[in-house]
Design a protein around this motif. Structure first.
Motif, PDB file in Angstrom:
ATOM      1  N   ARG A   1       4.783 -17.958 -14.141  1.00  9.11           N
ATOM      2  CA  ARG A   1       5.284 -17.407 -15.531  1.00  9.11           C
ATOM      3  C   ARG A   1       3.856 -17.597 -15.916  1.00  9.11           C
ATOM      4  NH1 ARG A   1       7.456 -20.322 -18.252  1.00  9.11           N
ATOM      5  NH2 ARG A   1       7.713 -19.145 -20.169  1.00  9.11           N
ATOM      6  N   TYR A   2       2.642 -17.610 -15.676  1.00  9.56           N
ATOM      7  CA  TYR A   2       1.692 -17.318 -15.970  1.00  9.56           C
ATOM      8  C   TYR A   2       1.152 -15.665 -16.659  1.00  9.56           C
ATOM      9  CZ  TYR A   2      -3.417 -17.082 -17.510  1.00  9.56           C
ATOM     10  OH  TYR A   2      -4.884 -16.668 -17.559  1.00  9.56           O
ATOM     11  N   GLY A   3       1.555 -15.818 -17.879  1.00  9.25           N
ATOM     12  CA  GLY A   3       0.983 -14.004 -18.143  1.00  9.25           C
ATOM     13  C   GLY A   3       2.311 -13.233 -18.935  1.00  9.25           C
ATOM     14  N   ILE A   4       3.606 -13.964 -18.643  1.00  7.39           N
ATOM     15  CA  ILE A   4       4.463 -13.759 -19.245  1.00  7.39           C
ATOM     16  C   ILE A   4       4.541 -14.222 -20.592  1.00  7.39           C
ATOM     17  CG2 ILE A   4       7.162 -13.824 -19.014  1.00  7.39           C
ATOM     18  CD1 ILE A   4       5.118 -12.891 -16.602  1.00  7.39           C
TER      19      ILE A   4
ATOM     20  N   ALA B   1       0.976  -1.013  -0.059  1.00  5.28           N
ATOM     21  CA  ALA B   1       0.094  -0.261   0.113  1.00  5.28           C
ATOM     22  C   ALA B   1       1.137   1.515  -0.017  1.00  5.28           C
ATOM     23  CB  ALA B   1      -1.145  -0.093   0.884  1.00  5.28           C
ATOM     24  N   GLY B   2       0.365   1.861  -0.769  1.00  4.07           N
ATOM     25  CA  GLY B   2       1.031   3.437  -0.753  1.00  4.07           C
ATOM     26  C   GLY B   2       2.863   3.423  -1.943  1.00  4.07           C
ATOM     27  N   LYS B   3       2.983   1.891  -2.732  1.00  2.00           N
ATOM     28  CA  LYS B   3       3.637   1.798  -3.136  1.00  2.00           C
ATOM     29  C   LYS B   3       3.464   1.937  -5.097  1.00  2.00           C
ATOM     30  CE  LYS B   3       7.158   0.116   0.104  1.00  2.00           C
ATOM     31  NZ  LYS B   3       7.800   0.677   0.531  1.00  2.00           N
ATOM     32  N   THR B   4       4.341   3.039  -5.924  1.00  3.97           N
ATOM     33  CA  THR B   4       3.629   2.291  -7.116  1.00  3.97           C
ATOM     34  C   THR B   4       5.070   1.272  -7.545  1.00  3.97           C
ATOM     35  OG1 THR B   4       5.977   4.096  -7.445  1.00  3.97           O
ATOM     36  CG2 THR B   4       4.160   4.861  -7.460  1.00  3.97           C
ATOM     37  N   VAL B   5       4.618   0.396  -8.138  1.00  7.79           N
ATOM     38  CA  VAL B   5       5.180  -0.557  -8.666  1.00  7.79           C
ATOM     39  C   VAL B   5       5.376  -0.422 -11.154  1.00  7.79           C
ATOM     40  CG1 VAL B   5       5.917  -3.330  -8.978  1.00  7.79           C
ATOM     41  CG2 VAL B   5       4.650  -1.555  -7.333  1.00  7.79           C
ATOM     42  N   ALA B   6       6.116  -0.606 -10.915  1.00  7.71           N
ATOM     43  CA  ALA B   6       6.541  -0.592 -13.064  1.00  7.71           C
ATOM     44  C   ALA B   6       6.494  -2.360 -13.152  1.00  7.71           C
ATOM     45  CB  ALA B   6       7.339   0.406 -12.781  1.00  7.71           C
ATOM     46  N   ILE B   7       5.202  -2.325 -13.957  1.00  4.15           N
ATOM     47  CA  ILE B   7       5.850  -3.651 -15.097  1.00  4.15           C
ATOM     48  C   ILE B   7       6.502  -3.550 -16.135  1.00  4.15           C
ATOM     49  CG2 ILE B   7       4.449  -5.604 -15.393  1.00  4.15           C
ATOM     50  CD1 ILE B   7       4.349  -4.557 -12.602  1.00  4.15           C
ATOM     51  N   LYS B   8       7.136  -4.530 -15.990  1.00  2.00           N
ATOM     52  CA  LYS B   8       8.462  -4.751 -17.529  1.00  2.00           C
ATOM     53  C   LYS B   8       6.991  -5.403 -18.514  1.00  2.00           C
ATOM     54  CE  LYS B   8      12.216  -7.805 -19.486  1.00  2.00           C
ATOM     55  NZ  LYS B   8      13.028  -7.967 -19.427  1.00  2.00           N
ATOM     56  N   ASP B   9       7.724  -4.776 -19.635  1.00  7.19           N
ATOM     57  CA  ASP B   9       6.748  -4.242 -20.582  1.00  7.19           C
ATOM     58  C   ASP B   9       6.045  -5.869 -21.452  1.00  7.19           C
ATOM     59  OD1 ASP B   9       4.177  -3.154 -21.607  1.00  7.19           O
ATOM     60  OD2 ASP B   9       5.005  -2.400 -23.342  1.00  7.19           O
ATOM     61  N   ASN B  10       6.823  -7.254 -21.076  1.00  8.52           N
ATOM     62  CA  ASN B  10       6.698  -8.677 -21.352  1.00  8.52           C
ATOM     63  C   ASN B  10       5.650  -9.451 -20.152  1.00  8.52           C
ATOM     64  OD1 ASN B  10       8.584  -9.219 -19.822  1.00  8.52           O
ATOM     65  ND2 ASN B  10      10.092 -10.584 -20.671  1.00  8.52           N
ATOM     66  N   ILE B  11       4.871  -8.850 -19.393  1.00 11.17           N
ATOM     67  CA  ILE B  11       3.904  -9.332 -18.446  1.00 11.17           C
ATOM     68  C   ILE B  11       2.794  -8.596 -18.548  1.00 11.17           C
ATOM     69  CG2 ILE B  11       3.707  -8.921 -15.746  1.00 11.17           C
ATOM     70  CD1 ILE B  11       6.696  -8.301 -15.449  1.00 11.17           C
TER      71      ILE B  11
ATOM     72  N   THR C   1       0.778  -4.383 -23.697  1.00 15.19           N
ATOM     73  CA  THR C   1       2.112  -5.457 -23.641  1.00 15.19           C
ATOM     74  C   THR C   1       2.970  -5.440 -25.083  1.00 15.19           C
ATOM     75  OG1 THR C   1       0.403  -6.006 -21.597  1.00 15.19           O
ATOM     76  CG2 THR C   1       3.238  -6.914 -22.403  1.00 15.19           C
ATOM     77  N   THR C   2       3.548  -4.600 -25.039  1.00 15.43           N
ATOM     78  CA  THR C   2       4.435  -4.561 -26.521  1.00 15.43           C
ATOM     79  C   THR C   2       5.587  -5.785 -26.823  1.00 15.43           C
ATOM     80  OG1 THR C   2       5.734  -2.792 -26.039  1.00 15.43           O
ATOM     81  CG2 THR C   2       4.065  -2.436 -26.254  1.00 15.43           C
ATOM     82  N   CYS C   3       6.228  -5.692 -25.246  1.00 19.55           N
ATOM     83  CA  CYS C   3       7.474  -6.682 -25.570  1.00 19.55           C
ATOM     84  C   CYS C   3       8.470  -5.498 -25.903  1.00 19.55           C
ATOM     85  CB  CYS C   3       7.596  -7.988 -25.997  1.00 19.55           C
ATOM     86  SG  CYS C   3       6.490  -8.948 -25.413  1.00 19.55           S
ATOM     87  N   GLY C   4       8.794  -4.799 -26.135  1.00 17.26           N
ATOM     88  CA  GLY C   4       9.478  -3.720 -26.894  1.00 17.26           C
ATOM     89  C   GLY C   4       9.439  -3.847 -28.366  1.00 17.26           C
ATOM     90  N   SER C   5       8.525  -4.233 -28.925  1.00 19.65           N
ATOM     91  CA  SER C   5       9.122  -4.545 -30.358  1.00 19.65           C
ATOM     92  C   SER C   5       7.418  -4.390 -30.804  1.00 19.65           C
ATOM     93  CB  SER C   5       8.762  -6.137 -30.177  1.00 19.65           C
ATOM     94  OG  SER C   5       8.751  -6.775 -31.583  1.00 19.65           O
TER      95      SER C   5
END
Length: 441
Positions: A167-170, A39-49, A56-60
């Motif tokens: 790894r579900y959703g990766i 709570a109160g924390k921001t979480v950045a998510i890699k774009d292959n998740i 969700t682009t995978c940088g592609s």
């Protein structure tokens, strides 16, 4: 929830307006559920998740407009713990690279020194944490892709034991190697995020309860009295002298706190990089076959010859590094070469695992520099793929053996961060977190 959707360009992205390092591909704000450990924390998510409703682009360019209809398990767990998703981070295309320069959305700058790379492939996640643009971040580690950027950006990154985190959703690069891992500015915060995302998942048969009843954040108490740390001498020989000196100074600190330092040699590591790239590229060749303009990717012209249409979509959608790895992987799996390359690589993998198992009969933790060099300057590595692959020498053995490892800042060389890598036995996360917290102090 809000998010932006547009096609990539070489110098533009849709991250937050204050994203000065190109760490984000897509700006988003997804609030967590009430009060929880995040709570109160921001979480950045890699774009292959995968993120429900957020592209969700995978940088592609291949996935520039892809918006998943569901969350990855790790994203659900972050939100359930009260964390706020604040964007999708830039990455090497499909995780293929170690500098975050192969992204279709442009390279990421290292916040420590903007003339240098942040590492990769989770470079956007590490840069976001290092720049204070996110409290925490998730990356994926196939051959060092969490630990590499953690070391280069001067933050903490954990690669968990294979099977500890779902790894579900990766979007898969190499199924048998990759794991989701946390990045943070402190060992305790990284461990807290690991507590949140770890555990069995009915939607991922590779997960298990090996970490049951663990409290990773509580393990960051810094007491290493009586802990035996083995220096992997094979991973020292190829490292820069200044990096080795900084690494050894961090071990002197651990010894001063009561740890016992010894030396260990693992003969199999001589073949680890070769084995890793044969296996990873072979799995990538299979996984990326789905990007054909029918199932995924930009819609192709299917009026004429199917092979021509398939080739045209992949020519347009994939960058040079992804094409290189698909070609090499396809070759390694082809008739007449499977036994020569892929089977030998799997034999080498078994040897690496055996060497690690034997080493842990005598030590509690193994240590090496995370990366053998300091962060290269932007553009320096792209013209020499082989040197880029060899830069992974210290991290890929851990993935081959499916073991846990952590990178913690060890110091600096000429103002550039150096990481200390600590490797544990299977499901030995609490032990490496304990050692890393002592090194951090």
């Amino acid at each position: 929830m809000s998010s932006d959707h547009s096609s990539p360009t070489d110098d533009a992205h849709d991250g937050p307006s204050d994203d000065t390092h190109n760490a984000f591909i897509t700006d988003a704000s997804v609030e967590g559920d009430g009060e929880g450990p995040l709570a109160g924390k921001t979480v950045a998510i890699k774009d292959n998740i995968s993120t429900d409703g957020v592209r969700t682009t995978c940088g592609s360019a291949m996935l520039a407009d892809y918006v998943p209809p569901y969350n990855a398990t790790v994203v659900d767990r972050v939100l359930e713990a009260g964390g706020t998703l604040n964007g999708k981070t830039n990455m090497d295309e499909f995780g293929m690279g170690g500098t975050t320069e192969t992204s279709a959305f442009g390279p990421v700058e290292n916040p420590v020194d903007t003339d240098h790379v942040p590492g990769g492939s989770s470079g956007g996640s590490a840069a976001a944490v290092a720049a204070g643009e996110a409290d925490l971040a998730l990356g994926t580690d196939t051959g060092g892709s969490v630990r590499n950027p953690a070391a280069f950006c001067g933050v903490v990154g954990i690669k968990p034991t294979y099977g500890l985190v779902s790894r579900y959703g990766i979007v898969a690069y190499a199924n048998s190697l990759e794991q989701v891992g946390p990045l943070a500015t402190t060992v305790e915060d990284a461990a807290l995020l690991l507590d949140v995302i770890s555990g069995p998942d009915d939607r991922d048969a590779t997960t298990n309860d090996g970490g049951a009843d663990s409290d990773y954040a509580a393990a960051a108490h810094g007491d290493v009295d009586g802990l035996t740390v083995g220096i992997i001498t094979d991973l020292i020989e190829g490292a820069d002298d200044d990096v080795v000196e900084t690494f050894e100074a961090s071990l002197d600190e651990l010894e001063a706190q009561g740890a016992e330092i010894t030396e260990v040699s693992l003969d199999s590591l001589e073949h680890a990089v070769q084995a890793y790239y044969v296996i990873a590229m072979s799995e990538a060749s299979s996984n990326l076959a789905r990007f054909d303009g029918v199932r995924y990717g930009p819609e192709g012209d299917h009026e004429g010859n199917w092979n021509d249409a398939f080739a045209a979509v992949r020519e347009e959608g994939f960058g040079p590094e992804v094409k290189r790895r698909i070609l090499l992987g396809t070759y390694a799996l082809s008739a007449g070469y499977h036994d020569k390359y892929y089977k030998k690589a799997q034999d080498a993998r078994a040897w690496v695992k055996q060497d690690f198992d034997e080493a842990f009969e005598d030590v509690d933790v193994l240590a090496s520099p995370t990366m053998p060099v300091t962060p290269p300057t932007l553009g320096e590595s792209l013209d020499d793929p082989l040197q880029l692959y060899l830069m992974d020498a210290n991290t890929v053995p851990v993935n081959l053996a499916n073991l846990p490892a952590i990178s913690v800042p060890a110091g600096e060389v000429d103002g550039l961060p150096v990481g200390l890598q600590l490797i544990g036995p299977k499901f030995g996360e609490e032990t490496i977190i304990r050692a890393a917290s002592a090194a951090e102090q």
